[in-house]
Design an enzyme around this catalytic site. Structure first.
Site, PDB file in Angstrom:
ATOM      1  N   GLY A 135      -7.257-102.821  17.606  1.00 65.15           N
ATOM      2  CA  GLY A 135      -8.208-101.992  18.486  1.00 65.15           C
ATOM      3  C   GLY A 135      -7.876-103.551  20.041  1.00 65.15           C
ATOM      4  O   GLY A 135      -6.739-104.324  19.711  1.00 65.15           O
ATOM      5  N   SER A 158      -2.267-104.980  17.163  1.00 63.68           N
ATOM      6  CA  SER A 158      -1.739-104.785  15.985  1.00 63.68           C
ATOM      7  C   SER A 158      -0.980-103.182  16.988  1.00 63.68           C
ATOM      8  O   SER A 158      -1.625-101.880  16.384  1.00 63.68           O
ATOM      9  CB  SER A 158      -2.037-104.843  14.597  1.00 63.68           C
ATOM     10  OG  SER A 158      -3.380-104.614  14.768  1.00 63.68           O
TER      11      SER A 158
HETATM   12  N1  LIG Z   1      -0.357-110.558  26.921  1.00 65.50           N
HETATM   13  C1  LIG Z   1      -1.044-110.468  26.055  1.00 65.50           C
HETATM   14  N2  LIG Z   1      -1.440-109.522  25.327  1.00 65.50           N
HETATM   15  C2  LIG Z   1      -2.778-109.445  24.532  1.00 65.50           C
HETATM   16  N3  LIG Z   1      -3.497-110.052  24.473  1.00 65.50           N
HETATM   17  C3  LIG Z   1      -2.808-111.872  24.989  1.00 65.50           C
HETATM   18  C4  LIG Z   1      -2.296-111.419  25.510  1.00 65.50           C
HETATM   19  N4  LIG Z   1      -1.795-112.664  25.788  1.00 65.50           N
HETATM   20  C5  LIG Z   1      -2.559-113.247  24.896  1.00 65.50           C
HETATM   21  N5  LIG Z   1      -3.503-113.059  24.520  1.00 65.50           N
HETATM   22  C6  LIG Z   1      -4.106-112.752  23.832  1.00 65.50           C
HETATM   23  O1  LIG Z   1      -3.559-113.120  22.110  1.00 65.50           O
HETATM   24  C7  LIG Z   1      -4.844-111.741  21.108  1.00 65.50           C
HETATM   25  C8  LIG Z   1      -4.150-111.172  20.733  1.00 65.50           C
HETATM   26  O2  LIG Z   1      -3.333-111.922  20.070  1.00 65.50           O
HETATM   27  P1  LIG Z   1      -2.780-110.336  18.314  1.00 65.50           P
HETATM   28  O3  LIG Z   1      -2.010-111.245  17.560  1.00 65.50           O
HETATM   29  O4  LIG Z   1      -3.583-109.664  17.741  1.00 65.50           O
HETATM   30  O5  LIG Z   1      -2.169-109.587  19.297  1.00 65.50           O
HETATM   31  S1  LIG Z   1      -1.096-108.404  18.905  1.00 65.50           S
HETATM   32  O6  LIG Z   1      -0.747-107.700  17.291  1.00 65.50           O
HETATM   33  O7  LIG Z   1       0.350-109.137  18.827  1.00 65.50           O
HETATM   34  O8  LIG Z   1      -0.687-107.596  19.875  1.00 65.50           O
HETATM   35  C9  LIG Z   1      -5.857-111.786  22.339  1.00 65.50           C
HETATM   36  O9  LIG Z   1      -6.858-111.656  21.799  1.00 65.50           O
HETATM   37  P2  LIG Z   1      -8.064-110.767  21.415  1.00 65.50           P
HETATM   38  O10 LIG Z   1      -8.756-110.483  22.480  1.00 65.50           O
HETATM   39  O11 LIG Z   1      -9.100-111.588  20.285  1.00 65.50           O
HETATM   40  O12 LIG Z   1      -7.347-109.670  20.853  1.00 65.50           O
HETATM   41  C10 LIG Z   1      -5.769-112.480  23.311  1.00 65.50           C
HETATM   42  O13 LIG Z   1      -6.712-113.964  23.256  1.00 65.50           O
END
Ligand SMILES: Nc1ncnc2c1ncn2[C@@H]1O[C@H](COP(=O)(O)OS(=O)(=O)O)[C@@H](OP(=O)(O)O)[C@H]1O
Ligand SMILES: Nc1ncnc2c1ncn2[C@@H]1O[C@H](COP(=O)(O)OP(=O)(O)O)[C@@H](O)[C@H]1O
Length: 294
Positions: free
Chosen positions: A124, A198
């Site tokens: 998500g 993801s």
């Molecule tokens: N550009 C960008 N886009 C989305 N998220 C960002 C980005 N840069 C940093 N973050 C922070 O990194 C967390 C997401 O890491 P993930 O490993 O879950 O991302 S992914 O599955 O590789 O897309 C995400 O954590 P969550 O908020 O818990 O989802 C963010 O805190």
């Protein structure tokens, strides 16, 4: 001690309970025999389950103080030192590699843990509540005596995946690696909860394909961007809107929702569903589908 056949490099089969105090019972070299009988003179004082455990084997047959068990597991060991030694493969850039099978397998670990090792994959947008749900779920299962482990995208990026950025190919690699690690946890018999954005369907499906049918439970946190953005606990949406973070999921980077996943947890603008309720929904699913028993 029983010695079977001539040995090139004998594998010693011992037991670890205090009653046997690591005395080797068998020296095994051949993968040809199907059954072996092992005599344990101190065995009669042990109850059935302890005797089984003391041999480190599940599914063997026991007759009084005589242990008779399928030698399948031993064959596995024997094959490593014997005839299957040269079954080499090339996987990706890894050349001349050989798969080593362990005599203790997933089914044995599941029986020990009384649960089914699997992967609960929570996907998500950022702020949709993945980490909160993962935590609530882990806590609930733990209270029920189930062994879980959470692989949170943010956390794994602190170590194993710290070399990866948020560009598309790195996100894909992030998903792939977490999928592989989650697979190992599931093989260990653990209920592995992977919570990461993801964003790509293809990579999530590739992780699903790593596991046996039914061992991958995809949970989609279907939360409107507006809700995620209003939460913005880390201030990242604000930075993304201000152009200070480029390629932020949902703002200027894609998110592909699952088309046919096991569980959709839909959050509306109003009527917010609590993390506890969501966790309960997932636990009920696991219960109904038989994941919480071996
Ligand atoms: N550009 C960008 N886009 C989305 N998220 C960002 C980005 N840069 C940093 N973050 C922070 O990194 C967390 C997401 O890491 P993930 O490993 O879950 O991302 S992914 O599955 O590789 O897309 C995400 O954590 P969550 O908020 O818990 O989802 C963010 O805190
Ligand atoms: N079901 C929910 N209802 C209301 N708020 C939630 C819910 N789940 C999470 N939150 C809140 O939303 C914010 C983002 O949650 P978090 O679990 O960090 O999301 P993610 O890991 O997807 O980025 C946090 O402040 C959290 O307390």
């Amino acid at each position: 001690m029983t010695t079977l056949n001539a040995v090139r490099r004998p594998l010693m089969w011992g037991v670890s309970s205090p009653e046997f105090e690591s005395r080797p019972l068998i020296s095994l070299s051949s993968g040809k025999l199907r059954f072996v009988t092992v005599w344990g003179d101190n065995a009669t004082g042990l109850d059935r389950s302890r005797r089984r455990r003391s041999l480190g084997v599940f599914g063997g047959t026991l007759m009084g103080s005589r242990f008779s068990r399928s030698i399948k597991a031993m064959e596995d060991c024997a094959s490593i030192s014997g005839r299957n030694l040269h079954q080499m493969s090339t996987i990706g850039n890894s050349t001349n590699i050989t798969w080593h099978k362990s005599s203790v397998e997933k089914l044995d670990r599941q029986e020990l843990l009384q649960q089914r090792g699997c992967v609960i994959w929570i996907t998500g947008l950022s702020g949709s509540g993945k980490s909160t749900l993962a935590c609530a779920l882990s806590q609930r299962l733990h209270l029920r005596g189930k062994l879980t482990y959470v692989l949170d995208g943010d956390n794994v990026r602190h170590g194993l995946n710290s070399d990866l950025s948020f560009k598309a190919e790195d996100r894909a690699e992030n998903i792939r690696r977490i999928g592989e690690v989650a697979k190992l946890f599931a093989d260990a018999g653990i209920i592995c909860i992977a919570s990461l954005i993801s964003p790509y369907r293809k990579e999530r499906d590739a992780c699903r394909a790593l596991l046996s049918e039914g061992d991958f439970v995809e949970v989609y946190l279907d939360v409107p961007l507006q809700v995620c953005e209003s939460r913005d606990p880390k201030g990242l949406y604000k930075l993304a809107r201000a152009g200070k973070i480029k390629g932020f999921t949902g703002i200027d980077d894609p998110y592909e929702p699952p088309l046919n996943c096991e569980i959709v947890l839909k959050q509306k603008l109003k009527d917010i569903v609590s993390p506890c309720e969501m966790a309960e929904t997932v636990v009920s699913y696991l219960e109904e589908e038989g994941y919480l028993q071996a």
